[in-house]
Design an enzyme around this catalytic site. Structure first.
Site, PDB file in Angstrom:
ATOM      1  N   ARG A 127      11.239  15.697  -4.492  1.00 37.39           N
ATOM      2  CA  ARG A 127      10.508  16.012  -3.255  1.00 37.39           C
ATOM      3  C   ARG A 127      10.828  17.422  -2.800  1.00 37.39           C
ATOM      4  NH1 ARG A 127      11.306  10.923   0.756  1.00 37.39           N
ATOM      5  NH2 ARG A 127      11.576  12.643   2.213  1.00 37.39           N
ATOM      6  N   ARG A 185       9.736   7.884  15.240  1.00 37.26           N
ATOM      7  CA  ARG A 185      10.739   8.880  14.920  1.00 37.26           C
ATOM      8  C   ARG A 185      11.015   9.785  16.107  1.00 37.26           C
ATOM      9  NH1 ARG A 185      10.378   9.235   9.276  1.00 37.26           N
ATOM     10  NH2 ARG A 185      11.821  10.668   8.306  1.00 37.26           N
ATOM     11  N   LYS A 201      16.410   3.554   3.296  1.00 42.21           N
ATOM     12  CA  LYS A 201      15.329   2.745   3.874  1.00 42.21           C
ATOM     13  C   LYS A 201      14.333   2.296   2.798  1.00 42.21           C
ATOM     14  CE  LYS A 201      14.164   6.162   6.693  1.00 42.21           C
ATOM     15  NZ  LYS A 201      15.220   7.160   6.412  1.00 42.21           N
ATOM     16  N   ARG A 217      17.949  12.575  -5.551  1.00 42.90           N
ATOM     17  CA  ARG A 217      16.823  11.634  -5.574  1.00 42.90           C
ATOM     18  C   ARG A 217      15.711  12.107  -6.509  1.00 42.90           C
ATOM     19  NH1 ARG A 217      14.490   9.613  -0.180  1.00 42.90           N
ATOM     20  NH2 ARG A 217      14.869  11.793   0.366  1.00 42.90           N
ATOM     21  N   ARG A 236      16.621  18.175   8.483  1.00 40.53           N
ATOM     22  CA  ARG A 236      16.046  16.841   8.732  1.00 40.53           C
ATOM     23  C   ARG A 236      17.054  15.948   9.448  1.00 40.53           C
ATOM     24  NH1 ARG A 236      14.701  15.510   2.765  1.00 40.53           N
ATOM     25  NH2 ARG A 236      14.350  13.387   3.490  1.00 40.53           N
TER      26      ARG A 236
HETATM   27  P1  AP5 Z   1      15.889   6.216  -0.184  1.00 42.51           P
HETATM   28  O1  AP5 Z   1      15.803   4.733  -0.251  1.00 42.51           O
HETATM   29  O2  AP5 Z   1      14.783   7.021  -0.779  1.00 42.51           O
HETATM   30  O3  AP5 Z   1      16.194   6.675   1.330  1.00 42.51           O
HETATM   31  P2  AP5 Z   1      15.265   6.780   2.607  1.00 42.51           P
HETATM   32  O4  AP5 Z   1      16.082   6.368   3.765  1.00 42.51           O
HETATM   33  O5  AP5 Z   1      13.969   6.073   2.367  1.00 42.51           O
HETATM   34  O6  AP5 Z   1      15.096   8.349   2.646  1.00 42.51           O
HETATM   35  P3  AP5 Z   1      13.915   9.342   3.030  1.00 42.51           P
HETATM   36  O7  AP5 Z   1      14.432  10.698   2.698  1.00 42.51           O
HETATM   37  O8  AP5 Z   1      12.627   8.924   2.390  1.00 42.51           O
HETATM   38  O9  AP5 Z   1      13.823   9.221   4.535  1.00 42.51           O
HETATM   39  P4  AP5 Z   1      13.272  10.292   5.467  1.00 42.51           P
HETATM   40  O10 AP5 Z   1      13.311   9.533   6.727  1.00 42.51           O
HETATM   41  O11 AP5 Z   1      13.941  11.587   5.480  1.00 42.51           O
HETATM   42  O12 AP5 Z   1      11.841  10.646   4.825  1.00 42.51           O
HETATM   43  P5  AP5 Z   1      10.383  10.055   5.041  1.00 42.51           P
HETATM   44  O13 AP5 Z   1       9.773   9.882   3.720  1.00 42.51           O
HETATM   45  O14 AP5 Z   1      10.369   8.943   6.009  1.00 42.51           O
HETATM   46  O15 AP5 Z   1      17.275   6.627  -0.859  1.00 42.51           O
HETATM   47  C1  AP5 Z   1      17.650   7.981  -0.976  1.00 42.51           C
HETATM   48  C2  AP5 Z   1      18.400   8.216  -2.314  1.00 42.51           C
HETATM   49  O16 AP5 Z   1      19.633   7.497  -2.315  1.00 42.51           O
HETATM   50  C3  AP5 Z   1      17.631   7.711  -3.541  1.00 42.51           C
HETATM   51  O17 AP5 Z   1      17.866   8.569  -4.615  1.00 42.51           O
HETATM   52  C4  AP5 Z   1      18.227   6.325  -3.804  1.00 42.51           C
HETATM   53  O18 AP5 Z   1      18.125   5.971  -5.158  1.00 42.51           O
HETATM   54  C5  AP5 Z   1      19.664   6.514  -3.351  1.00 42.51           C
HETATM   55  N1  AP5 Z   1      20.236   5.283  -2.759  1.00 42.51           N
HETATM   56  C6  AP5 Z   1      19.595   4.380  -1.958  1.00 42.51           C
HETATM   57  N2  AP5 Z   1      20.444   3.383  -1.592  1.00 42.51           N
HETATM   58  C7  AP5 Z   1      21.648   3.671  -2.157  1.00 42.51           C
HETATM   59  C8  AP5 Z   1      22.934   3.014  -2.150  1.00 42.51           C
HETATM   60  N3  AP5 Z   1      23.155   1.885  -1.465  1.00 42.51           N
HETATM   61  N4  AP5 Z   1      23.947   3.597  -2.822  1.00 42.51           N
HETATM   62  C9  AP5 Z   1      23.743   4.758  -3.522  1.00 42.51           C
HETATM   63  N5  AP5 Z   1      22.553   5.422  -3.578  1.00 42.51           N
HETATM   64  C10 AP5 Z   1      21.517   4.882  -2.891  1.00 42.51           C
HETATM   65  O19 AP5 Z   1       9.677  11.307   5.799  1.00 42.51           O
HETATM   66  C11 AP5 Z   1       9.456  12.512   5.145  1.00 42.51           C
HETATM   67  C12 AP5 Z   1       8.793  13.521   6.069  1.00 42.51           C
HETATM   68  O20 AP5 Z   1       7.522  13.014   6.515  1.00 42.51           O
HETATM   69  C13 AP5 Z   1       9.533  13.834   7.376  1.00 42.51           C
HETATM   70  O21 AP5 Z   1      10.517  14.828   7.205  1.00 42.51           O
HETATM   71  C14 AP5 Z   1       8.370  14.302   8.260  1.00 42.51           C
HETATM   72  O22 AP5 Z   1       7.976  15.618   7.934  1.00 42.51           O
HETATM   73  C15 AP5 Z   1       7.257  13.361   7.858  1.00 42.51           C
HETATM   74  N6  AP5 Z   1       7.250  12.141   8.683  1.00 42.51           N
HETATM   75  C16 AP5 Z   1       7.483  10.865   8.264  1.00 42.51           C
HETATM   76  N7  AP5 Z   1       7.402  10.003   9.290  1.00 42.51           N
HETATM   77  C17 AP5 Z   1       7.114  10.739  10.379  1.00 42.51           C
HETATM   78  C18 AP5 Z   1       6.918  10.423  11.759  1.00 42.51           C
HETATM   79  N8  AP5 Z   1       7.001   9.152  12.202  1.00 42.51           N
HETATM   80  N9  AP5 Z   1       6.649  11.426  12.619  1.00 42.51           N
HETATM   81  C19 AP5 Z   1       6.550  12.700  12.193  1.00 42.51           C
HETATM   82  N10 AP5 Z   1       6.736  13.068  10.915  1.00 42.51           N
HETATM   83  C20 AP5 Z   1       7.014  12.101  10.008  1.00 42.51           C
END
Ligand code: AP5
Length: 222
Positions: free
Chosen positions: A158, A94, A18, A129, A169
């Site tokens: 992270r 979410r 994402k 990552r 997760r």
């Molecule tokens: P990346 O682009 O970083 O992936 P992402 O989908 O953004 O992953 P996240 O882990 O950030 O999503 P998440 O939903 O778990 O965490 P969030 O920060 O929202 O890519 C991942 C890796 O793959 C990178 O190394 C990248 O380089 C590589 N990659 C990307 N594309 C690729 C490709 N095509 N091919 C190969 N490699 C690739 O949330 C974190 C925490 O915050 C949650 O656990 C929760 O505690 C809290 N939180 C956030 N939002 C809420 C909410 N709405 N409600 C409650 N708690 C929340």
């Protein structure tokens, strides 16, 4: 009359890409990227009230309580830049109750994009990552290594990117996904996220370009 700016939601499992796609979307479409994960991590590092409430949940790989996140997101969405340029909401809603909160405020996107990636790929993407705290850019030790040794030396991991926490997760994501999808079924678009980021972006780009075209058309008619 003025063309209404685009409103986009992007969803998908942890590490489905994402944030990576959002970097590319922002570059091309100029939308305001609102990532709840990024906003929360910024609150944690600034040591704010929100950050202190969120920290333990995040580090454990659990969801932060709805009321904390919802207040933060709605405040951000109502800022002038988001209304002016349009928004790209990443990581919210979410849970079904978060989707309902937006519904009550009449906040609905034009399109809901889901990045589809098999489980076994997700673990490796999380564990590999790395983040650049200076630019905010996302790297991966194998897939997207840093450009210079200087960047490499400052990259951080992270705390929720261990194999164990990624698994929990992912489980939480799966428990909630169905109910959220039902809210946005009519505007749902699944994209195969298990390809190169450029190929994925080709699909995302054509979906968003289509939405933009429709907006121009309806503005002209109106
Ligand atoms: P990346 O682009 O970083 O992936 P992402 O989908 O953004 O992953 P996240 O882990 O950030 O999503 P998440 O939903 O778990 O965490 P969030 O920060 O929202 O890519 C991942 C890796 O793959 C990178 O190394 C990248 O380089 C590589 N990659 C990307 N594309 C690729 C490709 N095509 N091919 C190969 N490699 C690739 O949330 C974190 C925490 O915050 C949650 O656990 C929760 O505690 C809290 N939180 C956030 N939002 C809420 C909410 N709405 N409600 C409650 N708690 C929340």
């Amino acid at each position: 009359s003025k063309i209404e700016p685009m409103k986009v939601m992007i969803s998908g499992a942890p590490a489905s890409g994402k944030g990576t796609q959002c970097e590319m979307i922002v570059q091309k479409f100029g939308l305001v990227h609102i990532s709840t994960g990024d906003l929360l991590r910024a609150e944690v590092s600034a040591g704010t009230d929100i950050g202190n409430k969120a920290k333990e949940y995040m580090n454990a790989g659990c969801l932060v309580p709805d009321e904390v996140v919802t207040a933060m997101v709605t405040a951000r969405l109502s800022q002038e830049d988001a209304k002016e340029k349009g928004w790209l909401l990443d990581g919210y809603p979410r849970s079904f109750s978060q989707a309902q909160s937006l519904g009550k405020l009449n906040i609905r996107p034009d399109i809901y994009i889901v990045l589809d990636v098999p489980d076994e790929i997700l673990i490796d993407r999380c564990v590999g990552r790395r983040l650049d705290p200076v630019t905010g850019k996302i790297y991966h030790i194998k897939n997207f290594p840093p450009e210079t040794d200087e960047i490499k030396a400052r990259l951080i991991t992270r705390p929720d990117d261990t194999e164990q926490k990624v698994k929990s997760r992912l489980q939480i994501y799966k428990q909630n996904a169905e109910a959220i999808l039902s809210t946005y079924k009519d505007i749902l678009n699944k994209v195969d996220g298990n390809r190169s980021k450029e190929l994925i972006f080709q699909d995302v780009d054509s979906l968003l370009s289509q939405v933009q075209k429709e907006k121009v058309k309806t503005t002209k008619v109106a």
